[in-house]
Motif scaffolding. Structure first.
Motif, PDB file in Angstrom:
ATOM      1  N   THR A 127      -7.026   2.847  -3.219  1.00 16.89           N
ATOM      2  CA  THR A 127      -6.763   2.118  -4.369  1.00 16.89           C
ATOM      3  C   THR A 127      -5.569   1.142  -4.021  1.00 16.89           C
ATOM      4  O   THR A 127      -5.278   0.305  -4.651  1.00 16.89           O
ATOM      5  CB  THR A 127      -6.450   3.150  -5.588  1.00 16.89           C
ATOM      6  OG1 THR A 127      -5.709   4.225  -5.152  1.00 16.89           O
ATOM      7  CG2 THR A 127      -7.785   3.818  -6.155  1.00 16.89           C
ATOM      8  N   GLY A 128      -4.573   1.725  -3.119  1.00 19.77           N
ATOM      9  CA  GLY A 128      -3.467   1.029  -2.719  1.00 19.77           C
ATOM     10  C   GLY A 128      -3.981  -0.224  -2.084  1.00 19.77           C
ATOM     11  O   GLY A 128      -3.360  -1.445  -2.309  1.00 19.77           O
TER      12      GLY A 128
ATOM     13  N   ILE B 112       0.880  -1.261  -0.086  1.00 18.80           N
ATOM     14  CA  ILE B 112       0.119   0.055  -0.084  1.00 18.80           C
ATOM     15  C   ILE B 112       0.843   1.070   0.009  1.00 18.80           C
ATOM     16  O   ILE B 112       0.567   2.159  -0.551  1.00 18.80           O
ATOM     17  CB  ILE B 112      -0.924  -0.004   1.223  1.00 18.80           C
ATOM     18  CG1 ILE B 112      -1.974  -1.222   1.123  1.00 18.80           C
ATOM     19  CG2 ILE B 112      -1.682   1.397   1.205  1.00 18.80           C
ATOM     20  CD1 ILE B 112      -2.889  -1.370   2.387  1.00 18.80           C
ATOM     21  N   ALA B 113       1.953   1.248   0.952  1.00 20.66           N
ATOM     22  CA  ALA B 113       2.731   2.367   1.019  1.00 20.66           C
ATOM     23  C   ALA B 113       3.615   2.533  -0.479  1.00 20.66           C
ATOM     24  O   ALA B 113       3.561   3.724  -1.051  1.00 20.66           O
ATOM     25  CB  ALA B 113       3.716   2.430   2.151  1.00 20.66           C
ATOM     26  N   LEU B 114       3.818   1.518  -1.116  1.00 22.49           N
ATOM     27  CA  LEU B 114       4.513   1.627  -2.503  1.00 22.49           C
ATOM     28  C   LEU B 114       3.644   2.279  -3.561  1.00 22.49           C
ATOM     29  O   LEU B 114       4.112   2.876  -4.194  1.00 22.49           O
ATOM     30  CB  LEU B 114       5.064   0.194  -2.821  1.00 22.49           C
ATOM     31  CG  LEU B 114       5.792   0.038  -4.133  1.00 22.49           C
ATOM     32  CD1 LEU B 114       7.142   0.898  -3.876  1.00 22.49           C
ATOM     33  CD2 LEU B 114       6.127  -1.323  -4.427  1.00 22.49           C
TER      34      LEU B 114
ATOM     35  N   THR C 112      -3.596  10.471  -0.184  1.00 19.02           N
ATOM     36  CA  THR C 112      -4.837  10.698   0.171  1.00 19.02           C
ATOM     37  C   THR C 112      -5.665   9.571   0.287  1.00 19.02           C
ATOM     38  O   THR C 112      -5.175   8.309   0.186  1.00 19.02           O
ATOM     39  CB  THR C 112      -5.411  11.409  -1.240  1.00 19.02           C
ATOM     40  OG1 THR C 112      -5.312  10.467  -2.243  1.00 19.02           O
ATOM     41  CG2 THR C 112      -4.750  12.715  -1.757  1.00 19.02           C
ATOM     42  N   VAL C 113      -6.898   9.767   0.881  1.00 18.02           N
ATOM     43  CA  VAL C 113      -7.943   8.662   1.118  1.00 18.02           C
ATOM     44  C   VAL C 113      -7.889   7.773  -0.018  1.00 18.02           C
ATOM     45  O   VAL C 113      -8.001   6.682  -0.185  1.00 18.02           O
ATOM     46  CB  VAL C 113      -9.033   8.981   1.777  1.00 18.02           C
ATOM     47  CG1 VAL C 113     -10.108   7.931   1.899  1.00 18.02           C
ATOM     48  CG2 VAL C 113      -8.880   9.801   3.084  1.00 18.02           C
ATOM     49  N   LEU C 114      -8.042   8.384  -1.122  1.00 19.05           N
ATOM     50  CA  LEU C 114      -8.307   7.511  -2.639  1.00 19.05           C
ATOM     51  C   LEU C 114      -7.135   6.843  -2.779  1.00 19.05           C
ATOM     52  O   LEU C 114      -7.278   5.703  -3.389  1.00 19.05           O
ATOM     53  CB  LEU C 114      -8.372   8.564  -3.698  1.00 19.05           C
ATOM     54  CG  LEU C 114      -8.993   8.011  -4.868  1.00 19.05           C
ATOM     55  CD1 LEU C 114     -10.056   6.919  -4.988  1.00 19.05           C
ATOM     56  CD2 LEU C 114      -9.105   9.104  -6.055  1.00 19.05           C
TER      57      LEU C 114
END
Length: 183
Positions: A39-40, A22-24, A33-35
């Motif tokens: 999407t992550g 997710i961080a990547l 952002t939340v989006l």
């Protein structure tokens, strides 16, 4: 152990990898952002569920102090490596010299091997050209090497990166092994 508890334990062990994906994703899109987070999460689920990757066995141990030491030292090495390579390019008096060196790693773990290889490749002046996974040997192309002493300095540098990574995210057994070998 019940199947449900085993599944929960498996999810718990994979959580750091999932969070890293997710961080990547957020870093790749340069959006926090939340989006981007949502999407992550979707991308991480797709990567971990659709593409059947071999399970990554993480140590389950993260030492924040050694993680911080790793990050600060890495950033310093990036700056130093960039300046060194830039100087080698503009110094017309001599060629910087290059070599391919083999560095046998101390810890016998694929995750540590991968982290060490990526770290060494990201620092300007060195690049991983081959990995002997079975024997845990990294082969690096390095510039700025003029003597055997320079080769040994580069080899010691790679082993210091391995030690920092083991101290930050390695298992307790790996940390013990590293300390035993370095004594």
């Amino acid at each position: 152990m019940s199947p449900r508890r085993g599944a929960l334990l498996q999810l718990w062990r994979q959580l750091p990898f999932f969070l890293w994906l997710i961080a990547l994703w957020m870093l790749l899109w340069q959006q926090f952002t939340v989006l981007a987070l949502l999407t992550g999460v979707i991308a991480a689920v797709v990567v971990t569920r659709v593409f059947r990757l071999p399970p990554v066995e993480l140590s389950g141990r993260v030492n924040l102090w050694y993680g911080l030491v790793f990050v600060v030292t890495f950033l310093g090495a990036l700056v130093r490596g960039s300046l060194t390579v830039a100087w080698q390019v503009i110094d017309l008096r001599r060629q910087p010299g290059a070599a391919v060196i083999a560095v046998p790693l101390i810890v016998d773990d694929d995750v540590i091997l991968a982290h060490t290889a990526v770290t060494c490749s990201l620092i300007p002046g060195s690049l991983i050209v081959d990995v002997d996974r079975g024997r845990h040997i990294l082969y690096l192309h390095v510039i700025g090497v003029r003597s055997d002493a320079d080769v040994e300095t580069q080899r010691a540098s790679v082993l210091r990166w391995e030690r920092r990574i083991v101290n930050a995210v390695g298992s307790r057994a790996q940390v013990r092994r590293m300390r035993e070998v370095l004594r």
